[in-house]
Design an enzyme around this catalytic site. Structure first.
Site, PDB file in Angstrom:
ATOM      1  N   GLY A  22      -9.612 -42.895   0.516  1.00 21.77           N
ATOM      2  CA  GLY A  22      -9.593 -42.878  -0.938  1.00 21.77           C
ATOM      3  C   GLY A  22      -8.837 -41.672  -1.453  1.00 21.77           C
ATOM      4  N   GLU A  23      -9.236 -41.164  -2.609  1.00 22.86           N
ATOM      5  CA  GLU A  23      -8.645 -39.990  -3.255  1.00 22.86           C
ATOM      6  C   GLU A  23      -7.246 -40.248  -3.817  1.00 22.86           C
ATOM      7  OE1 GLU A  23      -8.433 -36.604  -0.704  1.00 22.86           O
ATOM      8  OE2 GLU A  23     -10.583 -36.538  -0.279  1.00 22.86           O
ATOM      9  N   GLY A  24      -6.599 -41.336  -3.414  1.00 20.85           N
ATOM     10  CA  GLY A  24      -5.191 -41.539  -3.736  1.00 20.85           C
ATOM     11  C   GLY A  24      -4.302 -41.302  -2.534  1.00 20.85           C
ATOM     12  N   VAL A  31      -5.432 -36.081  -0.172  1.00 18.01           N
ATOM     13  CA  VAL A  31      -4.444 -36.563  -1.127  1.00 18.01           C
ATOM     14  C   VAL A  31      -3.496 -35.453  -1.550  1.00 18.01           C
ATOM     15  CG1 VAL A  31      -5.897 -36.167  -3.178  1.00 18.01           C
ATOM     16  CG2 VAL A  31      -4.080 -37.882  -3.240  1.00 18.01           C
TER      17      VAL A  31
END
Length: 352
Positions: free
Chosen positions: A315-317, A98
């Site tokens: 994920g993570e953004g 991210v």
């Protein structure tokens, strides 16, 4: 200190008059009407947000909520629990997925500890509720009061960042085993069987998915969350990172600003946010279609169509960071394209 009720009261519907004006402007730009498709729809959505002026989105920020989960003890993840802490520190260093993608999109990353099983971490915003949530297979993830307090704290953080000049928010998360509570939430909110919501997460062996499904089923049976009560679902079968992302969505909507979703985890939080206050949906920008199994069910329930389909499930953004480019593109198109009238062009059905 703000209350949750006071934050929710400030969430307004999109400005329909501003959106109509934006539609008229777009129809008069140097193109056939509607020819830029969903980019035009995104520009119109942004026009309705009172926190944005002139489609100026020069400052973007992804808030990553990090927490550990008690349900990890049920054997629903293969990564060591300590990876949550290690990756949080790697985010501070700017070397995670991210962080690299956000930098490329011109977005900041704020990493927030809402429940990592560790001491205070340098460079990480400390909003720790506890060192990990409760094991949802055996009891509630947290108390209702803890959930409400974290919603307020997360929304307040977002409002503070908005007051400091942030114009576009994104959400991300970090936490080993967190796809298990997310699947439980999606199952509850969409009234779907857990088998339809549970996926492999961070490469959980597919031959063991039946165990993960059983854990989610047991969590729901044990806690009996009320699907009509977003906070109840978060407290009983959620997690601190999921609550934190929900709070960011509430805060962004209260500020009249867009919040770009990430993947499956963020869909679960979006379901909770919209159950708490339905008008939040107006401010959500779906980034990508997560490769997680329950993604389509969640998005269909939210009535959101993601812009990208990349087969991603990090994920993570990370997906939010990619979609920031689309927000920039929509605003550049709206602000910088010439008009048909300026070029003395008349197209059938177009506004000069």
């Amino acid at each position: 200190m703000q209350t949750l009720s006071s934050i929710l009261r400030t969430i307004a519907p999109l400005d329909s008059k501003a959106m109509a004006r934006a539609t008229t402007r777009l129809d008069g730009l140097l193109k056939p009407q509607g020819s830029l498709g969903r980019l035009e729809q995104l520009a119109i959505q942004l026009a309705g947000m009172r926190g944005l002026y002139g489609h100026q989105v020069d400052r973007k920020q992804i808030i990553v909520m990090a927490a550990d989960h008690g349900v990890y003890d049920e054997g629903v993840a293969i990564s060591p629990r300590v990876v949550t802490m290690v990756q949080a520190l790697n985010m501070v260093r700017g070397v995670t997925g991210v962080c690299v993608l956000a930098a490329n999109a011109g977005a900041e990353v704020k990493i927030v500890d809402v429940g990592i099983d560790s001491d205070t971490l340098p460079g990480v915003i400390d909003m720790k509720v506890a060192r990990g949530s409760g094991n949802i297979a055996r009891g509630a993830a947290m108390t209702r009061q803890q959930a409400e307090d974290l919603l307020i704290a997360s929304a307040t953080l977002t409002l503070q960042q908005a007051a400091g000049g942030v114009k576009v928010f994104g959400v991300g998360e970090l936490g080993m085993a967190n796809t298990t509570p997310a699947a439980a939430m999606v199952s509850v909110f969409t009234d779907s069987d857990p088998e339809l919501a549970v996926g492999i997460g961070a490469n959980f062996p597919s031959e063991q998915l039946h165990h993960k499904v059983a854990v989610v089923r047991r969590a729901i049976e044990t806690n009996q969350p009320d699907a009509s009560d977003g906070i109840d679902v978060l407290a009983k079968v959620g997690g601190f990172d999921l609550v934190g992302m929900t709070g960011v969505m509430l805060g962004a909507a209260a500020a009249g600003l867009p919040v770009v979703l990430d993947g499956f985890l963020s869909y679960a939080s979006a379901l909770a946010a919209c159950r708490i206050e339905a008008k939040v949906r107006d401010y959500l920008i779906p980034s990508h279609l997560s490769a997680e199994k329950g993604a389509v069910i969640a998005l269909n329930h939210l009535q959101l169509e993601p812009y990208l389909q990349m087969g991603m499930r990090l994920g993570e953004g990370s997906g939010a960071a990619l979609a920031m480019h689309l927000v920039d593109a929509a605003c550049a198109m709206y602000n910088n394209m010439g008009s048909l009238a300026e070029s003395n062009i008349e197209l059938p059905g177009c506004v000069n």
